[in-house]
Design a protein around this motif. Structure first.
Motif, PDB file in Angstrom:
ATOM      1  N   LEU A  69      24.612  35.447  26.838  1.00 36.38           N
ATOM      2  CA  LEU A  69      25.821  34.712  26.463  1.00 36.38           C
ATOM      3  C   LEU A  69      26.379  33.849  27.586  1.00 36.38           C
ATOM      4  N   ARG A  70      25.739  33.899  28.747  1.00 44.88           N
ATOM      5  CA  ARG A  70      26.188  33.119  29.906  1.00 44.88           C
ATOM      6  C   ARG A  70      27.634  33.451  30.278  1.00 44.88           C
ATOM      7  N   GLU A  71      27.984  34.735  30.169  1.00 39.96           N
ATOM      8  CA  GLU A  71      29.312  35.150  30.576  1.00 39.96           C
ATOM      9  C   GLU A  71      29.399  35.222  32.102  1.00 39.96           C
ATOM     10  N   GLY A  72      30.562  34.924  32.626  1.00 40.25           N
ATOM     11  CA  GLY A  72      30.763  34.997  34.065  1.00 40.25           C
ATOM     12  C   GLY A  72      31.672  36.156  34.437  1.00 40.25           C
ATOM     13  N   LEU A  73      31.179  37.075  35.261  1.00 43.25           N
ATOM     14  CA  LEU A  73      31.968  38.197  35.741  1.00 43.25           C
ATOM     15  C   LEU A  73      32.183  38.050  37.238  1.00 43.25           C
ATOM     16  N   SER A  74      33.381  38.315  37.674  1.00 48.72           N
ATOM     17  CA  SER A  74      33.691  38.213  39.099  1.00 48.72           C
ATOM     18  C   SER A  74      33.140  39.429  39.840  1.00 48.72           C
ATOM     19  N   PRO A  75      32.991  39.332  41.168  1.00 54.05           N
ATOM     20  CA  PRO A  75      32.548  40.505  41.943  1.00 54.05           C
ATOM     21  C   PRO A  75      33.441  41.722  41.729  1.00 54.05           C
ATOM     22  N   LEU A  76      34.748  41.494  41.576  1.00 58.11           N
ATOM     23  CA  LEU A  76      35.664  42.603  41.333  1.00 58.11           C
ATOM     24  C   LEU A  76      35.363  43.271  39.992  1.00 58.11           C
ATOM     25  N   GLN A  77      35.054  42.477  38.973  1.00 63.12           N
ATOM     26  CA  GLN A  77      34.742  43.050  37.662  1.00 63.12           C
ATOM     27  C   GLN A  77      33.426  43.813  37.691  1.00 63.12           C
ATOM     28  N   TRP A  78      32.428  43.284  38.391  1.00 63.75           N
ATOM     29  CA  TRP A  78      31.170  44.019  38.536  1.00 63.75           C
ATOM     30  C   TRP A  78      31.408  45.343  39.255  1.00 63.75           C
ATOM     31  N   THR A  79      32.258  45.324  40.277  1.00 67.71           N
ATOM     32  CA  THR A  79      32.585  46.552  41.003  1.00 67.71           C
ATOM     33  C   THR A  79      33.269  47.555  40.080  1.00 67.71           C
ATOM     34  N   ALA A  80      34.168  47.064  39.230  1.00 66.15           N
ATOM     35  CA  ALA A  80      34.856  47.943  38.288  1.00 66.15           C
ATOM     36  C   ALA A  80      33.876  48.558  37.297  1.00 66.15           C
ATOM     37  N   ILE A  81      32.945  47.753  36.777  1.00 65.11           N
ATOM     38  CA  ILE A  81      31.934  48.273  35.850  1.00 65.11           C
ATOM     39  C   ILE A  81      31.089  49.352  36.521  1.00 65.11           C
ATOM     40  N   ALA A  82      30.673  49.087  37.758  1.00 63.00           N
ATOM     41  CA  ALA A  82      29.869  50.070  38.496  1.00 63.00           C
ATOM     42  C   ALA A  82      30.673  51.333  38.759  1.00 63.00           C
ATOM     43  N   THR A  83      31.948  51.193  39.050  1.00 64.45           N
ATOM     44  CA  THR A  83      32.794  52.352  39.329  1.00 64.45           C
ATOM     45  C   THR A  83      32.944  53.238  38.105  1.00 64.45           C
ATOM     46  N   GLY A 122      40.267  65.187  37.791  1.00 70.65           N
ATOM     47  CA  GLY A 122      41.552  64.516  37.931  1.00 70.65           C
ATOM     48  C   GLY A 122      41.442  63.303  38.838  1.00 70.65           C
ATOM     49  N   CYS A 123      40.720  63.450  39.938  1.00 70.84           N
ATOM     50  CA  CYS A 123      40.489  62.314  40.843  1.00 70.84           C
ATOM     51  C   CYS A 123      39.681  61.228  40.147  1.00 70.84           C
ATOM     52  N   CYS A 124      38.683  61.657  39.361  1.00 71.29           N
ATOM     53  CA  CYS A 124      37.867  60.686  38.627  1.00 71.29           C
ATOM     54  C   CYS A 124      38.714  59.900  37.626  1.00 71.29           C
ATOM     55  N   ALA A 125      39.693  60.571  37.002  1.00 73.99           N
ATOM     56  CA  ALA A 125      40.553  59.887  36.048  1.00 73.99           C
ATOM     57  C   ALA A 125      41.367  58.794  36.726  1.00 73.99           C
ATOM     58  N   VAL A 126      41.878  59.086  37.911  1.00 79.84           N
ATOM     59  CA  VAL A 126      42.660  58.096  38.663  1.00 79.84           C
ATOM     60  C   VAL A 126      41.776  56.907  39.043  1.00 79.84           C
ATOM     61  N   ILE A 127      40.562  57.189  39.510  1.00 83.33           N
ATOM     62  CA  ILE A 127      39.636  56.122  39.913  1.00 83.33           C
ATOM     63  C   ILE A 127      39.267  55.266  38.707  1.00 83.33           C
ATOM     64  N   ALA A 128      38.975  55.928  37.564  1.00 78.65           N
ATOM     65  CA  ALA A 128      38.605  55.182  36.359  1.00 78.65           C
ATOM     66  C   ALA A 128      39.757  54.303  35.891  1.00 78.65           C
ATOM     67  N   ALA A 129      40.986  54.813  35.960  1.00 82.59           N
ATOM     68  CA  ALA A 129      42.142  54.023  35.555  1.00 82.59           C
ATOM     69  C   ALA A 129      42.300  52.795  36.445  1.00 82.59           C
ATOM     70  N   ALA A 130      42.101  52.972  37.750  1.00 79.86           N
ATOM     71  CA  ALA A 130      42.189  51.841  38.676  1.00 79.86           C
ATOM     72  C   ALA A 130      41.099  50.816  38.384  1.00 79.86           C
ATOM     73  N   ALA A 131      39.899  51.304  38.044  1.00 86.68           N
ATOM     74  CA  ALA A 131      38.785  50.396  37.739  1.00 86.68           C
ATOM     75  C   ALA A 131      39.071  49.598  36.477  1.00 86.68           C
ATOM     76  N   VAL A 132      39.668  50.240  35.473  1.00 91.83           N
ATOM     77  CA  VAL A 132      40.008  49.528  34.242  1.00 91.83           C
ATOM     78  C   VAL A 132      41.054  48.451  34.516  1.00 91.83           C
ATOM     79  N   CYS A 133      42.038  48.776  35.359  1.00 94.33           N
ATOM     80  CA  CYS A 133      43.052  47.780  35.717  1.00 94.33           C
ATOM     81  C   CYS A 133      42.411  46.581  36.413  1.00 94.33           C
ATOM     82  N   ALA A 134      41.466  46.859  37.311  1.00 91.15           N
ATOM     83  CA  ALA A 134      40.776  45.766  38.006  1.00 91.15           C
ATOM     84  C   ALA A 134      39.927  44.959  37.038  1.00 91.15           C
ATOM     85  N   LEU A 135      39.304  45.644  36.085  1.00 89.62           N
ATOM     86  CA  LEU A 135      38.424  44.972  35.133  1.00 89.62           C
ATOM     87  C   LEU A 135      39.194  44.048  34.203  1.00 89.62           C
ATOM     88  N   THR A 136      40.339  44.513  33.734  1.00 93.03           N
ATOM     89  CA  THR A 136      41.096  43.736  32.760  1.00 93.03           C
ATOM     90  C   THR A 136      41.951  42.659  33.407  1.00 93.03           C
TER      91      THR A 136
END
Length: 306
Positions: A255-269, A122-136
């Motif tokens: 593809l020379r895509e640019g990801l922000s530090p926040l997006q990298w953190t979300a992917i890692a999370t 349940g805690c993991c679900a909350v964390i994953a949801a927050a990470a998706v919000c940060a990613l998008t």
């Protein structure tokens, strides 16, 4: 000597699964390079047209020995997987490879989380949801349609997990994937190739389309089949959790895509959450059968190919 042989096979399986992820993401990136010329629909069509005959020759399905139910399961799995590819590539066109694949990866993660009542998950679900919000992007800068298409791909991947499990339990060897990809080709390829138009007359485009089929369909199928027979549930799931990070790296390098530090953190999370859920499910799967619960049977490691 026997122990050494088992160890070598084990490490080969680990490497095969990582290589499978790299192969798929590189193949997807090559497909993205074709978008300006023929569009994502045609890329998916070429992938199916070239991939289906190769997998058919490898799998050599004995249609006469398969029941109608077996064929329907495989065909449904193929159609769902084909729709998943269309959704994913449409999302990649709008929001990039790394972000799209990470959103898609929440599909199998959700299967595991939603079938468990444990507080840790349940805690993991909350964390994953927050990470998706940060990613998008909560700031509204992200492409809403691209994110929505990624969510559709995630839902289709989650659905394909159940179909894949059923197909694997009733159809032996490589026959199931062969029938599935053939069904997807029959369903989606005609419209997709019509969309390509005159682009199909270009040998260079056809060559790149063939490369996409090999890298994103044939090679991952073969490597995953080799790996899943030699790895435990936990090992398979933990390595699958690397796929979003692999997609992000390939997106940057190819593809020379640019990801922000926040997006990298979300992917890692999201990758870390998947590892935690998989380890938890793997431990419970090793308990006595009377203690086994649903989450130990649906970790995000199902033998699913994109």
């Amino acid at each position: 000597m026997a122990r050494s042989g088992r160890s070598s096979g084990h490490y080969l399986a680990l490497g095969a699964l990582v290589l499978s992820g790299i192969s798929f993401q590189v193949g997807a990136a090559v497909g993205v390079l074709l978008f300006p010329a023929i569009g994502f629909l045609a890329v998916v069509g070429l992938r199916l047209v070239f991939g289906a005959p190769i997998l058919w020759m490898v799998g050599r399905p004995q249609l006469g020995s398969l029941t109608r139910s077996d064929l329907m399961t495989a065909a449904t799995f193929g159609i769902v997987s084909g729709a998943m590819s269309l959704s994913l590539f449409a999302a990649v066109e709008r929001i990039g490879l790394g972000v799209a694949v990470t959103i898609e990866f929440t599909g199998p993660l959700a299967v595991s989380l939603l079938t468990s009542r444990r507080w840790l998950n349940g805690c993991c679900a909350v964390i994953a949801a927050a990470a998706v919000c940060a990613l998008t992007g909560l700031s509204g800068k992200a492409d809403p349609m691209g994110c929505a298409l990624g969510v559709v791909a995630a839902g289709l991947w989650a659905s394909s997990i159940l179909l894949s499990s059923r197909m694997g339990s009733t159809i032996p060897g490589r026959q199931g994937p062969a029938v599935a990809v053939a069904a997807a080709a029959v369903c989606f390829a005609p419209v997709a190739l019509i969309h390509a138009g005159r682009g199909l007359a270009d040998p260079g485009i056809l060559l790149l389309g063939f490369c996409v089929a090999i890298l994103a369909t044939v090679v991952p199928q073969m490597l995953e089949l080799f790996a899943i027979r030699r790895l435990s549930r936990g090992e398979y799931g933990n390595l699958m959790a690397l796929y979003p990070a692999i997609a992000g790296i390939v997106g940057v390098l190819v593809l020379r895509e640019g990801l922000s530090p926040l997006q990298w953190t979300a992917i890692a999370t999201i990758s870390a959450v998947s590892c935690i859920v998989t380890i938890s499910a793997d431990r419970r799967a090793r308990m006595p059968r009377r203690m086994e619960s649903a989450d130990s049977r649906t970790a995000p490691l199902a033998a699913v190919s994109e």
